[in-house]
Design an enzyme around this catalytic site. Structure first.
Site, PDB file in Angstrom:
ATOM      1  N   TYR A 145      38.675  86.123 108.798  1.00  0.00           N
ATOM      2  CA  TYR A 145      37.316  85.928 109.299  1.00  0.00           C
ATOM      3  C   TYR A 145      36.317  85.959 108.148  1.00  0.00           C
ATOM      4  O   TYR A 145      36.254  86.950 107.402  1.00  0.00           O
ATOM      5  CB  TYR A 145      37.023  87.023 110.321  1.00  0.00           C
ATOM      6  CG  TYR A 145      35.581  87.218 110.701  1.00  0.00           C
ATOM      7  CD1 TYR A 145      34.810  86.164 111.193  1.00  0.00           C
ATOM      8  CD2 TYR A 145      34.990  88.478 110.597  1.00  0.00           C
ATOM      9  CE1 TYR A 145      33.490  86.363 111.556  1.00  0.00           C
ATOM     10  CE2 TYR A 145      33.672  88.684 110.966  1.00  0.00           C
ATOM     11  CZ  TYR A 145      32.926  87.627 111.439  1.00  0.00           C
ATOM     12  OH  TYR A 145      31.618  87.832 111.798  1.00  0.00           O
ATOM     13  N   ASP A 230      42.123  95.532 113.623  1.00  0.00           N
ATOM     14  CA  ASP A 230      40.968  95.040 114.366  1.00  0.00           C
ATOM     15  C   ASP A 230      41.494  94.273 115.573  1.00  0.00           C
ATOM     16  O   ASP A 230      42.045  93.182 115.442  1.00  0.00           O
ATOM     17  CB  ASP A 230      40.134  94.131 113.461  1.00  0.00           C
ATOM     18  CG  ASP A 230      38.837  93.669 114.115  1.00  0.00           C
ATOM     19  OD1 ASP A 230      38.814  93.542 115.357  1.00  0.00           O
ATOM     20  OD2 ASP A 230      37.855  93.415 113.390  1.00  0.00           O
ATOM     21  N   ILE A 232      39.826  93.216 118.449  1.00  0.00           N
ATOM     22  CA  ILE A 232      38.731  92.824 119.339  1.00  0.00           C
ATOM     23  C   ILE A 232      39.089  91.649 120.248  1.00  0.00           C
ATOM     24  O   ILE A 232      38.388  91.401 121.225  1.00  0.00           O
ATOM     25  CB  ILE A 232      37.437  92.513 118.559  1.00  0.00           C
ATOM     26  CG1 ILE A 232      37.589  91.262 117.690  1.00  0.00           C
ATOM     27  CG2 ILE A 232      37.022  93.697 117.717  1.00  0.00           C
ATOM     28  CD1 ILE A 232      36.284  90.805 117.072  1.00  0.00           C
ATOM     29  N   LYS A 272      34.061  89.964 122.576  1.00  0.00           N
ATOM     30  CA  LYS A 272      34.932  88.814 122.838  1.00  0.00           C
ATOM     31  C   LYS A 272      35.536  88.860 124.229  1.00  0.00           C
ATOM     32  O   LYS A 272      35.503  87.877 124.969  1.00  0.00           O
ATOM     33  CB  LYS A 272      36.043  88.757 121.783  1.00  0.00           C
ATOM     34  CG  LYS A 272      35.547  88.862 120.355  1.00  0.00           C
ATOM     35  CD  LYS A 272      34.528  87.784 119.993  1.00  0.00           C
ATOM     36  CE  LYS A 272      34.066  87.922 118.556  1.00  0.00           C
ATOM     37  NZ  LYS A 272      33.062  86.884 118.191  1.00  0.00           N
TER      38      LYS A 272
END
Length: 464
Positions: A145, A230, A232, A272
């Protein structure tokens, strides 16, 4: 200028990345079906707008929560006054239960080990402050990202060392890639403090396998470092294989009483899975009491409003609703994903096989004039300015291979996505025809084949 801080003057934020520049071009000329039908369609933003009707229906059926009432009585004043930065216990309890539900209740979470933050951005930066000193390094598998360059490095002074993954194995993490990253850190005289992975991956849209997670746990144990997972996009897994959280592997391997248990940290967010990035609901989950204590203190610099906490604690506590929402949202994501993949295939473009997220990792290597990142940026500019689509080039995600792009599919209507696919297909068809005509012309004239670069306005900021 000398009166300003070094932080103000440094250029490590990453705002000049093509990832963010694409947003800027979109904002100058945004597509609108009626007012600006030839504008740029935003496919560079990973937002989930597919299930707003479910959230709005719940709000309509629960006016007390939406109106800041309890049993019909207003609690506006209570919520408006100062709240402890530990967060509302009701939200923390509801959030850990929601996290467990997403994971099929194979694992459970303790709300006392949860720290609320203003989104995942804040959560990741806070963990950097907790785990690394200025100049220490974290490993990240590529592609990753683009915002991590900002989130992890800009204010903390931490460094990122890439774990170089390639398309030859679907960009999977390997033992050799981990060791190569470790040797690179040693060459740069960096002290390695941990590894950060996104699971499911942004931008790949794939979930980590059990073997990859086990490899990571073995690696951090051997090197005596941390692992940040992570997660998410954990609720946005819509195809097999199913999502496996690092916590599941920890428990399966009886790591609860080992030193690894305290060195694995999870980041989560409702941006998200619930499509609520504007609400700024993020969280850190850690078994390390010192990390939880320090992160809780740091959270005072980015608190979530009490009104938001109250509303979402009520929503997440409605188990009938959350069960229905998770299932229906995943069905909608799957349908939209299939729509984009099928449309791209019809245009002669393939994607990496994926099963999660709000985007596809799109292979446009065959459209490059040469196998270089200059050619990738040239193609990206054509797609932004001529085709009218903002997608993210792989170089902004630190991909090692030119020609890959991330295209988002959940932040627009079906009609808009269809239009985006039509535009891209027309571009590919025109490109193929031009190449064919150019090739025939070159053969007939017996001259070498030339491919001309596009000329772009010099005032546009170039990729660095």
């Amino acid at each position: 200028m000398k009166l300003l801080s070094k932080k103000v003057m440094c250029n490590s934020h990453g705002q000049d990345s093509s990832y963010f520049l694409g947003w800027q071009e979109y904002e100058k000329n945004p597509y609108d079906e009626t007012r600006n039908p030839k504008g740029i369609i935003q496919m560079g933003l990973a937002e989930n707008q597919l299930s707003f009707d479910l959230l709005e229906s719940w709000l309509a059926q629960n006016p007390d929560a939406a109106g800041f009432k309890r049993n019909g009585e207003s609690i506006f004043r209570e919520l408006a006054l100062f709240q402890d930065y530990h967060g509302l216990p009701a939200l923390k309890k509801a959030l850990v239960q929601f996290m467990a539900e997403i994971r099929g209740n194979k694992v459970s979470f303790d709300s006392n080990k949860l720290v609320l933050t203003a989104g995942a951005t804040s959560a990741n930066e806070t963990l950097m402050f907790c785990l690394a000193d200025h100049g220490d390094a974290f490993f990240l598998p590529t592609p990753y990202y683009p915002g991590f360059d900002r989130d992890l490095k800009w204010r903390t002074g931490a460094e990122i060392v890439p774990i170089q993954c390639t398309s030859s194995n679907g960009f999977r993490i390997t033992e050799s890639a981990l060791e190569e990253a470790y040797q690179e850190a040693k060459r740069r005289n960096l002290r390695v403090k941990g590894v950060l992975v996104t699971n499911p991956s942004n931008p790949l849209g794939t979930t980590l396998s059990k073997q990859e997670i086990q490899l990571l746990l073995t690696f951090i144990s051997t090197k005596d470092i941390h692992l940040i997972s992570d997660e998410i996009y954990s609720g946005a897994v819509f195809n097999s294989p199913s999502f496996v959280s690092v916590v599941e592997i920890l428990i399966e391997n009886n790591y609860m009483n080992s030193k690894i248990w305290d060195r694995v940290h999870i980041v989560y967010s409702l941006s998200k899975d619930l499509g609520l990035p504007g609400f700024r609901i993020g969280a850190i989950y850690s078994n390390d009491e010192l990390v939880v204590a320090a992160a809780t203190k740091m959270s005072s610099f980015g608190l979530i409003s009490s009104q938001t906490q109250y509303l979402l604690s009520a929503m997440l506590s409605d188990k009938k609703f959350t069960k229905m929402y998770i299932s229906e949202n995943q069905k909608r994501l799957k349908k939209r994903h299939e729509m984009l993949v099928r449309g791209l295939q019809n245009a002669g473009i393939s994607c990496l096989d994926s099963n999660a997220g709000l985007f596809c990792w799109v292979d446009m290597r065959h459209l490059l004039r040469s196998n270089t990142f200059d050619a990738e940026i040239e193609l990206w500019k054509k797609i932004v300015y001529d085709v009218g689509l903002n997608i993210s080039p792989g170089s902004s995600c630190h991909c090692t291979e030119p020609g890959w792009f991330r295209a988002c599919f959940a932040n627009m209507s079906e009609d808009t996505l269809n239009l985006a696919i039509q535009r891209l297909k027309a571009f590919v068809d025109a490109t193929n025809n031009n190449n064919q005509n150019h090739h025939q012309s070159s053969l007939s004239s017996k001259k070498p084949r030339w491919v001309f670069r596009l000329s772009f306005n010099d005032s546009r900021q170039r990729e660095r």
